[in-house]
Write an enzyme that holds these catalytic residues in place. Structure first.
Site, mmCIF file in Angstrom:
data_model
loop_
_atom_site.group_PDB
_atom_site.id
_atom_site.type_symbol
_atom_site.label_atom_id
_atom_site.label_comp_id
_atom_site.label_asym_id
_atom_site.label_seq_id
_atom_site.Cartn_x
_atom_site.Cartn_y
_atom_site.Cartn_z
ATOM 1 C CB ALA A 158 -3.621 1.027 -3.464
ATOM 2 C CE1 TYR A 159 1.888 -4.751 -6.689
ATOM 3 C CE2 TYR A 159 2.054 -5.894 -4.699
ATOM 4 C CZ TYR A 159 2.224 -5.765 -5.700
ATOM 5 O OH TYR A 159 3.179 -6.770 -6.407
ATOM 6 C CB ALA A 160 -3.927 -6.329 -1.644
#
Length: 294
Positions: A158-160
């Site tokens: 999700a962060y990537a």
């Protein structure tokens, strides 16, 4: 060519930085004020702004706004406009962000929307608001992403995804704004121990615990191990928030700033991996993260 001829001195030039309450943003705001910029430090709570102001040496003005709240962003633009007038802004540093850590199967849609809203949509909202001041001041934009904007690793998908999107946004902006003389630079920190890591661990554990039991069982051995190793990597990293602040300073003063600066061996290494290795090779390198321990 001498170093002095390649840089522009801060000389009280105004810059806005988002996410200045803690971590990288706080270190950057204090460093930029210390070296001579007039820093407008974006914080979400007045008490954070007051603490930051008291810690600063040099000119630092807290500005309270939330990058995901258009009303407060517009109010911040109005406040900064009143302070800088026709001189405009020298720099905008987009640092605010959150990090969702969990197996993608366990990430609720609400949490994914928050990840993208904070790290991508909110960044664009801030850029749109301050662009008139940047044009007036012949300014520049510095977007802080991550080494995970190069290679997506398991359990940080999700962060990537948000960092990949911010990288794409930065590339498009750089090309769109080049005719207007507004440089856009990306700063990619690697692992740096900040309060973000504790928040990541707590949110990830909650996401996994809230998953249905059959799904939870699939990740209950590998995900906690990943979180421990991830935090250990940050704790043993030689990269500090001040290292990132110094690179952001370089991007703000260079006559011709680079398009990207990696901060830390891991951030630079991930960029090399993405360029040189095929996907399957990277999959094999990262495969140990998702393989249960024997």
């Amino acid at each position: 060519m001498s170093k002095a001829s390649c840089t522009t001195p801060p000389a009280g030039r105004p810059v806005v930085i988002t996410g200045a309450s803690s971590g990288l943003g706080k270190a950057c705001a204090l460093h930029l004020a210390r070296v001579g910029f007039h820093v407008f430090a974006g914080v979400r709570r007045p008490e954070d702004g007051e603490g930051l102001r008291l810690s600063a040496t040099g000119r630092l003005t807290p500005v309270v706004f939330d990058v995901t709240d258009e009303k407060t962003v517009l109010a911040a633009v109005h406040e900064v406009t009143g302070a800088v007038g026709e001189a405009g802004l020298w720099g905008l540093v987009n640092n605010a962000g959150i990090a969702v850590t969990a197996p993608l199967e366990c990430v609720p849609s609400e949490l994914m929307r928050r990840q993208l809203d904070t790290n991508v949509t909110g960044q664009l909202l801030v850029i749109q608001g301050f662009l008139p001041l940047l044009r007036a001041g012949s300014g520049r934009i510095v977007n802080v992403t991550s080494g995970l904007g190069n290679v997506a690793i398991p359990y940080l998908g999700a962060y990537a995804a948000a960092q990949f999107a911010k990288e794409a946004l930065s590339d498009a902006l750089r090309r769109e704004l080049a005719p207007q003389g507004i440089p856009v630079t990306v700063v990619q920190p690697g692992a740096v121990l900040t309060p973000l890591w504790e928040k990541m661990s707590d949110a990830g554990s909650r996401a996994l615990e809230s998953a249905p039991e059959p799904v939870h069982n699939l990740y209950r051995s590998t995900f906690p191990r990943f979180m421990v190793n991830n935090e250990t990597s940050a704790r043993t990293s030689r990269t500090t928030p001040d290292d990132v602040a110094r690179v952001i300073f370089r991007a703000l003063v260079a006559k011709r700033p680079g398009t990207r600066y990696g901060v830390g061996r891991d951030a630079r290494g991930s960029r090399v991996l993405a360029r040189l290795l095929p996907d399957r090779a990277i999959d094999r390198i990262l495969g140990g993260i998702v393989t249960p321990a024997r």
